[in-house]
Design a protein around this motif. Structure first.
Motif, PDB file in Angstrom:
ATOM      1  N   VAL A   1      -9.037  -3.935 -17.153  1.00  0.00           N
ATOM      2  CA  VAL A   1      -9.377  -5.294 -16.731  1.00  0.00           C
ATOM      3  C   VAL A   1      -8.074  -5.937 -16.277  1.00  0.00           C
ATOM      4  CG1 VAL A   1     -10.263  -7.556 -17.414  1.00  0.00           C
ATOM      5  CG2 VAL A   1     -11.310  -5.484 -18.335  1.00  0.00           C
ATOM      6  N   GLN A   2      -8.010  -6.291 -14.999  1.00  0.00           N
ATOM      7  CA  GLN A   2      -6.754  -6.778 -14.446  1.00  0.00           C
ATOM      8  C   GLN A   2      -6.216  -7.971 -15.218  1.00  0.00           C
ATOM      9  OE1 GLN A   2      -6.832  -6.962 -10.222  1.00  0.00           O
ATOM     10  NE2 GLN A   2      -4.680  -7.472 -10.037  1.00  0.00           N
ATOM     11  N   CYS A   3      -4.955  -7.866 -15.598  1.00  0.00           N
ATOM     12  CA  CYS A   3      -4.158  -8.866 -16.332  1.00  0.00           C
ATOM     13  C   CYS A   3      -4.463  -8.896 -17.835  1.00  0.00           C
ATOM     14  CB  CYS A   3      -4.264 -10.270 -15.733  1.00  0.00           C
ATOM     15  SG  CYS A   3      -5.396 -11.393 -16.542  1.00  0.00           S
TER      16      CYS A   3
ATOM     17  N   VAL B   1      -0.635  -5.728 -20.679  1.00  0.00           N
ATOM     18  CA  VAL B   1       0.056  -5.948 -19.405  1.00  0.00           C
ATOM     19  C   VAL B   1       1.560  -5.917 -19.621  1.00  0.00           C
ATOM     20  CG1 VAL B   1       0.419  -7.579 -17.507  1.00  0.00           C
ATOM     21  CG2 VAL B   1      -1.855  -7.298 -18.509  1.00  0.00           C
ATOM     22  N   ARG B   2       2.247  -5.137 -18.790  1.00  0.00           N
ATOM     23  CA  ARG B   2       3.702  -5.014 -18.899  1.00  0.00           C
ATOM     24  C   ARG B   2       4.431  -5.980 -17.971  1.00  0.00           C
ATOM     25  NH1 ARG B   2       3.012  -3.326 -23.043  1.00  0.00           N
ATOM     26  NH2 ARG B   2       3.362  -1.264 -23.945  1.00  0.00           N
ATOM     27  N   LYS B   3       3.832  -6.250 -16.813  1.00  0.00           N
ATOM     28  CA  LYS B   3       4.475  -7.125 -15.834  1.00  0.00           C
ATOM     29  C   LYS B   3       3.445  -8.084 -15.269  1.00  0.00           C
ATOM     30  CE  LYS B   3       7.194  -7.130 -11.563  1.00  0.00           C
ATOM     31  NZ  LYS B   3       7.796  -6.306 -10.483  1.00  0.00           N
TER      32      LYS B   3
END
Length: 270
Positions: free
Chosen positions: A202-204, A257-259
């Motif tokens: 899931v993005q972010c 999330v890493r970045k």
């Protein structure tokens, strides 16, 4: 799977391993899809056994599959959303996809009498289940990233269940109306479910759990292995919180999330 639902028709373009799990558990009568398998590892074993040998959902029969393409499946759902019986298209003409498939019918254009088209039959799911980033208690939902056929499916379905990584205050959703891709009046139920898409991303919120896909592929090669897998990951947990706990805190943190990459602030002033 825990509720022992039976006789389901699964509709979706590409399902990661969700469809394979439900097929192996005997929940499924037939499938309308562009591809079923383990996206990372290739063909999925339950699906292959069901189509080549026997469908656990209908003993003595093989799994019935209505073959679609990603685009024709989107057209079928869009037709359902529009309330029309079909949509015309040129895609899939000349391929084997329409052969023996009642979701396609050859027609002649009423405006170009010599032009042959395909009519793609409308799909109207009983229920669409979507997982996204955030929603309010009324079902108004924000989503960003790749939608796939989510919007077509939501608009075509008779009922919609929204699963969200988090339930937020109504003013958070109303602060960015253009990102409210699902309006609450379409939604029948809202569920807050952290990591509800796992092992998919899931993005972010979380990335794809590649190791989980690899493990699933290795552990479900045979029916006995799949039974062990479901005993551990489906029947062995009471709810999603127990599932996440079983994953382990270290693994959950690794999926984070890493970045961060934030959009530029939008001004809705006037």
């Amino acid at each position: 799977m825990r509720q022992k639902k039976r006789g389901l028709r699964l509709i979706g373009p590409i399902s990661d391993i969700l469809f394979d799990q439900m097929i192996g558990a005997g929940c499924v009568e037939d499938v309308v899809a562009a591809w079923v398998g383990n996206v990372m590892m290739g063909s999925a074993y339950n699906f292959r056994r069901a189509t080549e040998v026997e469908n656990p959902g209908k003993p003595g029969e093989k799994l019935r599959v209505f073959n679609m393409t990603n685009f024709t499946l989107a057209l079928a759902l869009q037709a359902g959303a529009m309330g029309v019986p079909f949509l015309p298209t040129r895609t899939a003409i000349g391929s084997d996809v329409p052969k023996g498939n009642h979701f396609f019918y050859q027609i002649i254009s009423p405006f170009e009498p010599k032009e042959t088209l395909l009519a793609v039959r409308a799909l109207v799911p009983d229920v669409a289940i979507v997982h996204l980033q955030r929603a309010d208690k009324n079902g108004n939902a924000h989503c960003w990233g790749n939608f796939g056929v989510m919007l077509e499916g939501v608009r075509a379905a008779k009922k919609v269940i929204v699963c969200a990584e988090e339930i937020v205050k109504e003013e958070v959703i109303s602060s960015d109306p253009n990102r409210t891709v699902i309006p609450g009046f379409l939604v029948s139920a809202v569920v807050e479910c952290r990591l509800g898409a796992h092992p998919s991303p899931v993005q972010c919120y979380s990335k794809r759990d590649d190791a989980f896909f690899q493990q699933y592929h290795a552990e479900t090669r045979g029916q006995a292995g799949f039974d062990i897998w479901t005993a551990h990951w489906v029947h062995g947990v009471a709810d999603r919180a127990a599932y996440v706990k079983q994953l382990g805190q270290e693994r959950v943190e690794e999926l984070g999330v890493r970045k961060h990459a934030y959009a530029t602030q939008t001004d809705f002033g006037y």
